[in-house]
Scaffold this motif. Structure first.
Motif, mmCIF file in Angstrom:
data_model
loop_
_atom_site.group_PDB
_atom_site.id
_atom_site.type_symbol
_atom_site.label_atom_id
_atom_site.label_comp_id
_atom_site.label_asym_id
_atom_site.label_seq_id
_atom_site.Cartn_x
_atom_site.Cartn_y
_atom_site.Cartn_z
ATOM 1 N N GLY A 177 21.888 34.871 -10.988
ATOM 2 C CA GLY A 177 21.099 34.263 -12.285
ATOM 3 C C GLY A 177 19.660 33.852 -12.747
ATOM 4 O O GLY A 177 18.667 35.246 -12.430
ATOM 5 N N HIS A 178 19.246 33.276 -12.440
ATOM 6 C CA HIS A 178 17.613 32.839 -13.420
ATOM 7 C C HIS A 178 16.670 32.904 -12.223
ATOM 8 O O HIS A 178 16.624 32.177 -11.378
ATOM 9 N N GLY A 179 15.591 33.925 -11.890
ATOM 10 C CA GLY A 179 14.599 34.619 -10.766
ATOM 11 C C GLY A 179 14.410 35.934 -10.381
ATOM 12 O O GLY A 179 14.477 36.544 -11.221
ATOM 13 N N THR A 180 13.915 35.828 -9.073
ATOM 14 C CA THR A 180 13.015 37.347 -9.052
ATOM 15 C C THR A 180 14.062 37.894 -8.100
ATOM 16 O O THR A 180 14.875 36.956 -7.187
ATOM 17 N N PRO A 181 14.631 39.053 -8.448
ATOM 18 C CA PRO A 181 15.402 39.865 -7.265
ATOM 19 C C PRO A 181 14.344 40.079 -6.024
ATOM 20 O O PRO A 181 13.954 40.571 -6.083
ATOM 21 N N ILE A 182 15.024 39.811 -4.916
ATOM 22 C CA ILE A 182 14.238 39.384 -3.974
ATOM 23 C C ILE A 182 15.260 40.122 -2.299
ATOM 24 O O ILE A 182 16.404 39.857 -2.802
ATOM 25 N N SER A 183 15.093 40.893 -1.349
ATOM 26 C CA SER A 183 15.733 41.600 -0.384
ATOM 27 C C SER A 183 13.983 41.090 1.398
ATOM 28 O O SER A 183 13.425 42.376 0.905
ATOM 29 N N ALA A 184 14.793 40.028 1.593
ATOM 30 C CA ALA A 184 13.983 39.361 2.586
ATOM 31 C C ALA A 184 13.971 40.085 4.081
ATOM 32 O O ALA A 184 13.177 39.840 5.004
ATOM 33 N N ILE B 68 18.420 43.553 -3.283
ATOM 34 C CA ILE B 68 16.574 44.268 -4.280
ATOM 35 C C ILE B 68 15.366 43.996 -3.790
ATOM 36 O O ILE B 68 15.913 42.760 -4.635
ATOM 37 N N SER B 69 14.157 44.194 -3.655
ATOM 38 C CA SER B 69 13.490 44.272 -3.818
ATOM 39 C C SER B 69 12.733 44.096 -4.721
ATOM 40 O O SER B 69 12.081 45.098 -4.439
ATOM 41 N N SER B 70 12.853 43.706 -6.401
ATOM 42 C CA SER B 70 11.655 44.038 -7.356
ATOM 43 C C SER B 70 10.099 43.990 -7.179
ATOM 44 O O SER B 70 9.745 44.581 -7.453
ATOM 45 N N THR B 71 10.014 43.551 -5.946
ATOM 46 C CA THR B 71 8.477 43.639 -5.633
ATOM 47 C C THR B 71 8.138 44.656 -5.284
ATOM 48 O O THR B 71 7.316 45.272 -5.842
ATOM 49 N N ARG B 72 8.827 45.376 -4.599
ATOM 50 C CA ARG B 72 8.288 46.824 -3.739
ATOM 51 C C ARG B 72 8.251 47.508 -4.499
ATOM 52 O O ARG B 72 7.416 48.896 -5.003
ATOM 53 N N HIS B 73 9.915 47.777 -5.391
ATOM 54 C CA HIS B 73 10.563 48.670 -6.579
ATOM 55 C C HIS B 73 9.254 48.443 -7.485
ATOM 56 O O HIS B 73 8.947 50.013 -7.958
ATOM 57 N N ILE B 74 8.868 47.469 -7.852
ATOM 58 C CA ILE B 74 7.950 47.221 -9.384
ATOM 59 C C ILE B 74 6.535 48.138 -8.609
ATOM 60 O O ILE B 74 6.142 49.045 -9.142
ATOM 61 N N ALA B 75 5.861 47.667 -7.532
ATOM 62 C CA ALA B 75 5.254 48.709 -6.938
ATOM 63 C C ALA B 75 4.913 49.362 -5.997
ATOM 64 O O ALA B 75 4.175 50.390 -6.326
ATOM 65 N N ASP B 76 6.339 50.413 -6.616
ATOM 66 C CA ASP B 76 6.520 51.431 -6.277
ATOM 67 C C ASP B 76 6.215 52.458 -7.128
ATOM 68 O O ASP B 76 5.326 53.508 -7.681
ATOM 69 N N PHE B 77 6.715 51.827 -8.174
ATOM 70 C CA PHE B 77 6.901 52.680 -9.891
ATOM 71 C C PHE B 77 4.891 52.481 -10.024
ATOM 72 O O PHE B 77 5.145 53.224 -10.857
ATOM 73 N N TRP B 78 4.909 51.844 -9.960
ATOM 74 C CA TRP B 78 3.150 51.342 -10.609
ATOM 75 C C TRP B 78 2.292 52.280 -9.655
ATOM 76 O O TRP B 78 1.181 52.777 -9.611
ATOM 77 N N GLY B 79 2.845 53.103 -8.551
ATOM 78 C CA GLY B 79 1.985 53.843 -7.946
ATOM 79 C C GLY B 79 0.856 53.173 -5.894
ATOM 80 O O GLY B 79 0.191 53.557 -6.506
#
Length: 252
Positions: free
Chosen positions: A200-207, A225-236
């Motif tokens: 639904g509406h929110g931030t995907p996390i993997s805790a 799936i951790s959007s935080t980790r994958h985004i940080a990975d994408f940004w290097g």
């Protein structure tokens, strides 16, 4: 993650006197243009943090969810020279609405500007000519607050600007979810797009696990799936992006 990777974080907050529910006014003309309103305020905050903490100005990124995702679109369009990349979670394209009524209609997935208009809106937001920030887009396919058609519209808004029009360069499965990527002429990923099934509406996390981040709660949705980790990975920012994606990829 900030402690782990040495990242300086800035959390701009909204005043209730500006918006009764604490959301950003991404749809208001005065708050969606360069040089004034909320975008200028956030830009000034970023400059203060960069100066105070000796942050590399070429490694500044922006992300947000819902109205924060829509304001991320605003910041990327109005101050593209400030950001190396941006991640829009459950958000909307830049200037897809000009008032509250239009905002509600767009959130429900109706009446989005044409692709040509979407492109022109970003190009007209500043005098910048590139190189443009990379774009990461995340959205749940069961989001009933902001329809996920907005995610596709965000991708289309940036495709021509990045000269990557047409189908994705490739589609791969990451932690069980499809990741579409568009690569430029040099093979660099400039746009990525995740649609998270049954979210639904929110931030995907993997805790869970050693690399778990966050805690499940309102708008923090445990989906593996951790959007935080994958985004940080994408940004290097983590130094392990390629390795992590290779480990989590199940099909290409």
């Amino acid at each position: 993650m900030a402690d782990e990777c040495g990242i300086a974080l800035l959390f701009p907050g909204q005043r209730l006197t500006n918006n009764l529910i604490g959301s950003f006014n991404w749809f208001e003309t005065g708050d969606s243009q360069r040089g004034g309103g909320e975008p200028l305020s956030i830009r000034q905050m970023i400059k203060q943090v960069v100066d105070d903490h000796s942050v590399d100005p070429s490694r500044v990124f922006v992300t947000g969810m819902s109205s924060g995702g829509a304001m991320t679109s605003v910041m990327l369009a109005t101050y593209p020279e400030v950001f190396a990349g941006g991640a829009i979670i459950a958000g909307l394209p830049y200037r897809s609405a000009d008032n509250m009524m239009e905002a509600m209609v767009r959130m429900n997935g109706y009446g989005s500007p044409s692709d040509r208009q979407l492109d022109a809106l970003v190009r007209g937001a500043s005098k910048f000519t590139g190189p443009w920030p990379t774009i990461s887009v995340w959205h749940g396919d069961s989001d009933t607050t902001v329809d996920n058609s907005n995610a596709s519209a965000i991708v289309r808004q940036w495709q021509k600007i990045h000269k990557v029009e047409g189908p994705a360069t490739r589609v791969e499965m990451v932690d069980g979810y499809p990741r579409e990527v568009w690569c430029d002429a040099d093979g660099r990923v400039v746009i990525e797009h995740y649609i998270i099934g049954e979210m639904g509406h929110g931030t995907p996390i993997s805790a869970d696990g050693n690399e778990g981040l966050g805690e499940e709660g309102e708008y923090m949705l445990e989906v593996g799936i951790s959007s935080t980790r994958h985004i940080a990975d994408f940004w290097g920012l983590t130094g392990s992006g390629a390795a992590r994606r290779a480990e989590s990829k199940t099909a290409a």
